[in-house]
Design a protein around this motif. Structure first.
Motif, PDB file in Angstrom:
ATOM      1  N   GLY A  26       2.683  -3.723   7.874  1.00  0.00           N
ATOM      2  CA  GLY A  26       2.120  -3.865   6.534  1.00  0.00           C
ATOM      3  C   GLY A  26       3.109  -3.752   5.391  1.00  0.00           C
ATOM      4  N   ARG A  27       4.347  -4.176   5.608  1.00  0.00           N
ATOM      5  CA  ARG A  27       5.294  -4.186   4.481  1.00  0.00           C
ATOM      6  C   ARG A  27       4.985  -5.335   3.528  1.00  0.00           C
ATOM      7  N   GLY A  28       4.517  -6.454   4.070  1.00  0.00           N
ATOM      8  CA  GLY A  28       4.380  -7.661   3.265  1.00  0.00           C
ATOM      9  C   GLY A  28       3.071  -7.905   2.552  1.00  0.00           C
ATOM     10  N   PRO A  29       1.951  -7.288   2.947  1.00  0.00           N
ATOM     11  CA  PRO A  29       0.657  -7.648   2.354  1.00  0.00           C
ATOM     12  C   PRO A  29       0.538  -7.337   0.864  1.00  0.00           C
ATOM     13  N   LEU A  30      -0.417  -7.984   0.235  1.00  0.00           N
ATOM     14  CA  LEU A  30      -0.720  -7.750  -1.179  1.00  0.00           C
ATOM     15  C   LEU A  30      -1.660  -6.568  -1.356  1.00  0.00           C
ATOM     16  N   ALA A  31      -2.280  -6.136  -0.257  1.00  0.00           N
ATOM     17  CA  ALA A  31      -3.279  -5.062  -0.343  1.00  0.00           C
ATOM     18  C   ALA A  31      -3.180  -4.157   0.880  1.00  0.00           C
ATOM     19  N   GLY A  32      -3.639  -2.927   0.698  1.00  0.00           N
ATOM     20  CA  GLY A  32      -3.680  -1.965   1.795  1.00  0.00           C
ATOM     21  C   GLY A  32      -2.390  -1.184   1.925  1.00  0.00           C
ATOM     22  N   PRO A  33      -2.417  -0.145   2.750  1.00  0.00           N
ATOM     23  CA  PRO A  33      -1.253   0.720   2.913  1.00  0.00           C
ATOM     24  C   PRO A  33      -0.216   0.124   3.855  1.00  0.00           C
ATOM     25  N   VAL A  34       0.974   0.708   3.851  1.00  0.00           N
ATOM     26  CA  VAL A  34       1.920   0.493   4.939  1.00  0.00           C
ATOM     27  C   VAL A  34       1.629   1.602   5.947  1.00  0.00           C
ATOM     28  N   VAL A  35       1.594   1.241   7.233  1.00  0.00           N
ATOM     29  CA  VAL A  35       1.240   2.179   8.301  1.00  0.00           C
ATOM     30  C   VAL A  35       2.409   2.281   9.278  1.00  0.00           C
ATOM     31  N   CYS A  36       2.755   3.506   9.663  1.00  0.00           N
ATOM     32  CA  CYS A  36       3.830   3.731  10.629  1.00  0.00           C
ATOM     33  C   CYS A  36       3.320   4.572  11.785  1.00  0.00           C
ATOM     34  N   ILE A  85       3.241   2.975  -3.001  1.00  0.00           N
ATOM     35  CA  ILE A  85       4.106   1.793  -2.822  1.00  0.00           C
ATOM     36  C   ILE A  85       4.515   1.259  -4.191  1.00  0.00           C
ATOM     37  N   ASP A  86       3.544   1.167  -5.109  1.00  0.00           N
ATOM     38  CA  ASP A  86       3.842   0.680  -6.465  1.00  0.00           C
ATOM     39  C   ASP A  86       4.810   1.615  -7.193  1.00  0.00           C
ATOM     40  N   GLU A  87       4.687   2.895  -6.906  1.00  0.00           N
ATOM     41  CA  GLU A  87       5.514   3.888  -7.609  1.00  0.00           C
ATOM     42  C   GLU A  87       6.964   3.887  -7.132  1.00  0.00           C
ATOM     43  N   ILE A  88       7.185   3.802  -5.794  1.00  0.00           N
ATOM     44  CA  ILE A  88       8.552   3.997  -5.276  1.00  0.00           C
ATOM     45  C   ILE A  88       9.154   2.739  -4.637  1.00  0.00           C
ATOM     46  N   ASN A  89       8.423   1.664  -4.508  1.00  0.00           N
ATOM     47  CA  ASN A  89       8.755   0.364  -3.914  1.00  0.00           C
ATOM     48  C   ASN A  89       8.531   0.381  -2.396  1.00  0.00           C
ATOM     49  N   ILE A  90       8.374  -0.788  -1.828  1.00  0.00           N
ATOM     50  CA  ILE A  90       7.937  -0.892  -0.432  1.00  0.00           C
ATOM     51  C   ILE A  90       8.999  -0.397   0.549  1.00  0.00           C
ATOM     52  N   LEU A  91      10.279  -0.593   0.256  1.00  0.00           N
ATOM     53  CA  LEU A  91      11.321  -0.116   1.176  1.00  0.00           C
ATOM     54  C   LEU A  91      11.287   1.408   1.263  1.00  0.00           C
ATOM     55  N   HIS A 190      -5.451  -3.053  -3.813  1.00  0.00           N
ATOM     56  CA  HIS A 190      -4.369  -4.019  -4.053  1.00  0.00           C
ATOM     57  C   HIS A 190      -3.117  -3.311  -4.568  1.00  0.00           C
ATOM     58  N   ARG A 191      -1.973  -3.854  -4.180  1.00  0.00           N
ATOM     59  CA  ARG A 191      -0.688  -3.344  -4.661  1.00  0.00           C
ATOM     60  C   ARG A 191      -0.375  -4.042  -5.980  1.00  0.00           C
ATOM     61  N   ARG A 192      -0.372  -3.292  -7.049  1.00  0.00           N
ATOM     62  CA  ARG A 192      -0.141  -3.897  -8.377  1.00  0.00           C
ATOM     63  C   ARG A 192       1.243  -4.528  -8.469  1.00  0.00           C
ATOM     64  N   SER A 193       2.234  -3.914  -7.840  1.00  0.00           N
ATOM     65  CA  SER A 193       3.605  -4.450  -7.909  1.00  0.00           C
ATOM     66  C   SER A 193       3.762  -5.747  -7.116  1.00  0.00           C
ATOM     67  N   PHE A 194       2.816  -6.060  -6.239  1.00  0.00           N
ATOM     68  CA  PHE A 194       2.875  -7.270  -5.426  1.00  0.00           C
ATOM     69  C   PHE A 194       2.035  -8.403  -6.025  1.00  0.00           C
ATOM     70  N   THR A 195       1.195  -8.073  -7.007  1.00  0.00           N
ATOM     71  CA  THR A 195       0.195  -9.045  -7.463  1.00  0.00           C
ATOM     72  C   THR A 195       0.315  -9.307  -8.979  1.00  0.00           C
ATOM     73  N   LYS A 196       1.504  -9.043  -9.543  1.00  0.00           N
ATOM     74  CA  LYS A 196       1.694  -9.154 -10.992  1.00  0.00           C
ATOM     75  C   LYS A 196       1.337 -10.544 -11.533  1.00  0.00           C
ATOM     76  N   LYS A 197       1.670 -11.571 -10.756  1.00  0.00           N
ATOM     77  CA  LYS A 197       1.471 -12.944 -11.265  1.00  0.00           C
ATOM     78  C   LYS A 197       0.005 -13.338 -11.372  1.00  0.00           C
ATOM     79  N   TRP A 198      -0.872 -12.544 -10.713  1.00  0.00           N
ATOM     80  CA  TRP A 198      -2.309 -12.887 -10.776  1.00  0.00           C
ATOM     81  C   TRP A 198      -3.105 -11.867 -11.600  1.00  0.00           C
ATOM     82  N   GLN A 199      -2.414 -10.920 -12.213  1.00  0.00           N
ATOM     83  CA  GLN A 199      -3.135  -9.893 -12.992  1.00  0.00           C
ATOM     84  C   GLN A 199      -3.449 -10.414 -14.389  1.00  0.00           C
TER      85      GLN A 199
END
Length: 199
Positions: A26-36, A85-91, A190-199
Motif C-alpha cells: 500500500g505505498r502507492g494507493p490514493l486511499a487507505g493505510p500502508v500496512v507492514c 502518511i500526509d504528515e511525514i511522507n510515504i517513504l 484518502h491521502r491528501r498529499s496523493f490527491t492534491k490535483k483533484w481537491q
C-alpha cells in the motif's frame, strides 16, 4: 524455480536463528493505510506456494495467509494511517510501519530482512533484498499476510464509503477511482498529499 530459502539458509549457516522477513503493502494507493507485516517462520515446516503476493490469486493468498499465521514462530502486523502518511511522507511512513512491525514481535529477531532497499531504525542486524518478496520465503510470507490484511481493511472501507469502489481497486488510482473522487470529493481515508490535483 527460484530457491526461496537461499538467503535464509545463508543466515542460518552464520548462526542466526530467528530470521524475520518484513514487507509492506500500500505505498502507492490514493486511499487507505500502508500496512507492514513482520514474520519469523520455522524452516522445518515449509509452506508450498509462498511467493510475491502480487503473483497470487486472492483465494490463494487467503489460504496461504491463514497457514502462515498458524505456523509462524512470531507474526506482527502494523499500519500507518493516511493522516500520518500526509504528515511525514510515504517513504518515512513505510519505514516507521516496518520498524513498528519488527519491534512489536513477541520474539526479538536475530536478523531482519526487508523487501526493497530500506534501512530501518532498529537495533538489530538487517539487510534488504530488491524483489525480496519473490526471492525470499520469509519476506514472501510477510508480503502475503500484509496484502490479505490490507485488502480486508479496504473492503471494510468500501462498506462505509460505497461510492468509491474500494472493494475493486483497494484504493489504487484507477480511472474509476479518480472519477469517483472528482464526483464525490475526498473521504476521510484518502491521502491528501496523493490527491492534491483533484481537491
Amino acid at each position: 524455480m527460484t530457491d526461496k530459502l537461499k538467503y535464509e539458509r545463508e543466515l542460518l549457516s552464520r548462526g542466526y536463528k530467528y530470521i524475520c522477513g518484513v514487507d509492506e503493502v500500500g505505498r502507492g494507493p490514493l486511499a487507505g493505510p500502508v500496512v507492514c507485516a513482520a514474520v519469523i517462520m520455522p524452516f522445518d515446516d515449509i509452506i508450498e506456494g509462498v511467493d510475491d503476493s502480487k503473483k497470487l490469486s486472492a483465494k490463494k493468498r487467503e489460504e496461504l495467509a491463514s497457514l502462515i499465521a498458524k505456523k509462524a514462530v512470531a507474526l506482527n502486523i502494523c499500519l500507518v494511517e493516511p493522516e500520518k502518511i500526509d504528515e511525514i511522507n510515504i517513504l518515512e511512513a513505510t519505514k516507521l510501519c516496518m520498524k513498528n512491525a519488527v519491534e512489536g514481535l513477541k520474539i526479538k529477531p536475530d536478523f531482519v530482512i526487508t523487501d526493497g532497499n530500506m534501512k530501518l531504525d532498529i537495533d538489530m542486524e538487517q539487510a534488504s533484498i530488491v524483489k525480496g518478496d519473490a526471492l525470499s520465503y520469509t519476506i514472501g510470507s510477510a508480503s502475503i499476510v500484509a496484502k490479505v490484511y490490507r485488502d480486508k481493511l479496504m473492503d471494510g472501507y468500501a462498506e462505509i464509503y460505497p461510492q468509491y469502489g474500494f472493494e475493486k481497486h483497494k484504493g489504487y488510482g484507477t480511472s474509476a477511482h479518480i472519477d469517483a473522487i472528482k464526483t464525490n470529493g475526498l473521504c476521510p481515508v484518502h491521502r491528501r498529499s496523493f490527491t492534491k490535483k483533484w481537491q
